[in-house]
Write a protein that holds these residues in place. Structure first.
Motif, PDB file in Angstrom:
ATOM      1  N   LYS A 166       4.068   2.251  -2.391  1.00 30.64           N
ATOM      2  CA  LYS A 166       3.365   3.521  -2.580  1.00 30.64           C
ATOM      3  C   LYS A 166       4.281   4.694  -2.254  1.00 30.64           C
ATOM      4  O   LYS A 166       5.207   4.587  -1.460  1.00 30.64           O
ATOM      5  N   ARG A 167       3.988   5.845  -2.880  1.00 31.54           N
ATOM      6  CA  ARG A 167       4.757   7.056  -2.641  1.00 31.54           C
ATOM      7  C   ARG A 167       3.780   8.197  -2.350  1.00 31.54           C
ATOM      8  O   ARG A 167       3.152   8.690  -3.279  1.00 31.54           O
ATOM      9  N   PRO A 168       3.643   8.612  -1.091  1.00 30.64           N
ATOM     10  CA  PRO A 168       4.385   8.136   0.078  1.00 30.64           C
ATOM     11  C   PRO A 168       3.860   6.805   0.595  1.00 30.64           C
ATOM     12  O   PRO A 168       2.698   6.449   0.362  1.00 30.64           O
ATOM     13  N   ALA A 169       4.735   6.087   1.291  1.00 32.64           N
ATOM     14  CA  ALA A 169       4.329   4.836   1.922  1.00 32.64           C
ATOM     15  C   ALA A 169       3.462   5.150   3.138  1.00 32.64           C
ATOM     16  O   ALA A 169       3.779   6.062   3.899  1.00 32.64           O
ATOM     17  N   PRO A 170       2.365   4.423   3.332  1.00 26.57           N
ATOM     18  CA  PRO A 170       1.503   4.677   4.498  1.00 26.57           C
ATOM     19  C   PRO A 170       2.121   4.123   5.773  1.00 26.57           C
ATOM     20  O   PRO A 170       3.104   3.382   5.721  1.00 26.57           O
ATOM     21  N   PRO A 171       1.558   4.454   6.937  1.00 29.36           N
ATOM     22  CA  PRO A 171       2.031   3.843   8.190  1.00 29.36           C
ATOM     23  C   PRO A 171       1.912   2.324   8.114  1.00 29.36           C
ATOM     24  O   PRO A 171       1.022   1.784   7.427  1.00 29.36           O
ATOM     25  N   MET A 172       2.804   1.643   8.813  1.00 32.48           N
ATOM     26  CA  MET A 172       2.782   0.176   8.803  1.00 32.48           C
ATOM     27  C   MET A 172       1.463  -0.357   9.348  1.00 32.48           C
ATOM     28  O   MET A 172       0.999   0.085  10.403  1.00 32.48           O
ATOM     29  N   ASP A 173       0.899  -1.315   8.635  1.00 26.36           N
ATOM     30  CA  ASP A 173      -0.283  -2.031   9.109  1.00 26.36           C
ATOM     31  C   ASP A 173       0.217  -3.307   9.784  1.00 26.36           C
ATOM     32  O   ASP A 173       0.456  -4.321   9.130  1.00 26.36           O
ATOM     33  N   ILE A 174       0.404  -3.251  11.093  1.00 28.64           N
ATOM     34  CA  ILE A 174       1.035  -4.354  11.819  1.00 28.64           C
ATOM     35  C   ILE A 174       0.216  -5.632  11.721  1.00 28.64           C
ATOM     36  O   ILE A 174       0.768  -6.730  11.574  1.00 28.64           O
ATOM     37  N   LYS A 175      -1.095  -5.521  11.790  1.00 23.22           N
ATOM     38  CA  LYS A 175      -1.934  -6.715  11.682  1.00 23.22           C
ATOM     39  C   LYS A 175      -1.762  -7.383  10.329  1.00 23.22           C
ATOM     40  O   LYS A 175      -1.718  -8.618  10.234  1.00 23.22           O
ATOM     41  N   ALA A 176      -1.654  -6.580   9.274  1.00 20.84           N
ATOM     42  CA  ALA A 176      -1.465  -7.144   7.939  1.00 20.84           C
ATOM     43  C   ALA A 176      -0.106  -7.815   7.821  1.00 20.84           C
ATOM     44  O   ALA A 176       0.020  -8.895   7.224  1.00 20.84           O
ATOM     45  N   ILE A 177       0.937  -7.187   8.387  1.00 21.25           N
ATOM     46  CA  ILE A 177       2.272  -7.793   8.339  1.00 21.25           C
ATOM     47  C   ILE A 177       2.271  -9.128   9.068  1.00 21.25           C
ATOM     48  O   ILE A 177       2.774 -10.140   8.555  1.00 21.25           O
ATOM     49  N   GLU A 178       1.683  -9.148  10.268  1.00 17.88           N
ATOM     50  CA  GLU A 178       1.661 -10.391  11.039  1.00 17.88           C
ATOM     51  C   GLU A 178       0.905 -11.488  10.304  1.00 17.88           C
ATOM     52  O   GLU A 178       1.340 -12.653  10.270  1.00 17.88           O
ATOM     53  N   SER A 179      -0.213 -11.121   9.697  1.00 17.56           N
ATOM     54  CA  SER A 179      -1.001 -12.111   8.962  1.00 17.56           C
ATOM     55  C   SER A 179      -0.225 -12.657   7.771  1.00 17.56           C
ATOM     56  O   SER A 179      -0.185 -13.878   7.544  1.00 17.56           O
ATOM     57  N   ASP A 180       0.400 -11.756   6.998  1.00 16.61           N
ATOM     58  CA  ASP A 180       1.169 -12.183   5.822  1.00 16.61           C
ATOM     59  C   ASP A 180       2.338 -13.082   6.226  1.00 16.61           C
ATOM     60  O   ASP A 180       2.592 -14.123   5.593  1.00 16.61           O
ATOM     61  N   VAL A 181       3.051 -12.687   7.276  1.00 17.06           N
ATOM     62  CA  VAL A 181       4.215 -13.456   7.714  1.00 17.06           C
ATOM     63  C   VAL A 181       3.782 -14.804   8.284  1.00 17.06           C
ATOM     64  O   VAL A 181       4.384 -15.851   7.974  1.00 17.06           O
ATOM     65  N   ALA A 182       2.737 -14.812   9.105  1.00 15.40           N
ATOM     66  CA  ALA A 182       2.260 -16.068   9.708  1.00 15.40           C
ATOM     67  C   ALA A 182       1.786 -17.041   8.631  1.00 15.40           C
ATOM     68  O   ALA A 182       2.060 -18.251   8.709  1.00 15.40           O
ATOM     69  N   ASP A 183       1.080 -16.539   7.625  1.00 20.45           N
ATOM     70  CA  ASP A 183       0.608 -17.401   6.538  1.00 20.45           C
ATOM     71  C   ASP A 183       1.775 -17.993   5.764  1.00 20.45           C
ATOM     72  O   ASP A 183       1.757 -19.176   5.392  1.00 20.45           O
TER      73      ASP A 183
END
Length: 235
Positions: A166-183
């Motif tokens: 996205k432009r601009p990119a939103p703030p990092m969603d840490i919970k989403a990153i952790e979920s995506d990486v863990a999966d």
């Protein structure tokens, strides 16, 4: 020569767009851009025209902009150069040739060393923002036997993947990153139980490195580890 008390890490950053109000979000804890991530100062320069989309896909026209931004960092006192995207490794050689300081554009530089750290049949899992664009030339592993010990998983299609485009990119969603990486790690370990080490290609993933180390119970390496090692080597 830059002194030990004033030496800075120079960070090449991608374009993010202008957020509402014109103020960028505060970098998340663990981020390469968060001042608390390092025991030394860091300075930044935007690579003009370098958005997530064209950096990940590998636009060769970006190379002059990478070199120009790196030279600006050195002029400002950077003692080493890194970047906020692991796919910037495509410009590693050009930037290193243009500046007279150590250059570590991507955590992928660590991969050959990690293969020596882990004895066969142990495997290295490379976790990437987009596995479709992590081509063989970016891995730096020519030996077929060693390449067979590298497994790649990406989070393409997930929330963080979409957010970064996205432009601009939103703030990092840490919970989403952790979920995506863990999966992604769970899928890889299901197919490759020999995985002994995890390497994060994406410079956004260090924000969840501590959590993943606890849940996966495996060593996790990322770009911030490489930056610390590089800065520690400079007199």
């Amino acid at each position: 020569m830059t002194s030990r008390t004033t030496r800075s890490l120079g960070i090449l950053t991608l374009e993010r767009g202008v957020p509402p109000g014109g103020k960028p979000p505060t970098p998340a804890p663990g981020s390469i851009l968060n001042p608390s991530s390092f025991e030394f100062p860091a300075i930044q320069e935007i690579v003009a025209g370098a958005w997530v989309e064209n950096v990940v896909s590998g636009d060769p026209a970006l190379e002059p902009a990478y070199i120009a931004a790196a030279n600006r960092l050195v002029e400002r006192g950077a003692a080493a150069i890194s970047s906020t995207c692991g796919f910037s490794i495509r410009h590693q050689s050009a930037v290193a040739a243009a500046v007279k300081v150590p250059v570590v554009m991507s955590s992928l530089i660590l991969l050959p060393a990690l293969l020596r750290q882990v004895p066969a049949p142990g495997k290295i899992a490379v976790l990437t923002y987009d596995s479709k664009h992590l081509s063989e030339d970016l891995l730096g592993v020519a030996d077929p036997a060693e390449r067979a010990r590298v497994v790649i998983g990406g989070i393409e299609g997930g929330k963080y993947w979409h957010d970064e485009l996205k432009r601009p990119a939103p703030p990092m969603d840490i919970k989403a990153i952790e979920s995506d990486v863990a999966d992604c790690i769970a899928r890889l370990r299901g197919a490759h139980p020999e995985i002994a080490v995890i390497l994060f290609e994406c410079a956004g993933f260090p924000t969840v490195a501590s959590a993943i180390r606890r849940t996966a119970n495996l060593p996790v390496y990322d770009i911030t580890d490489l930056c610390r090692m590089t800065m520690a080597s400079i007199a």
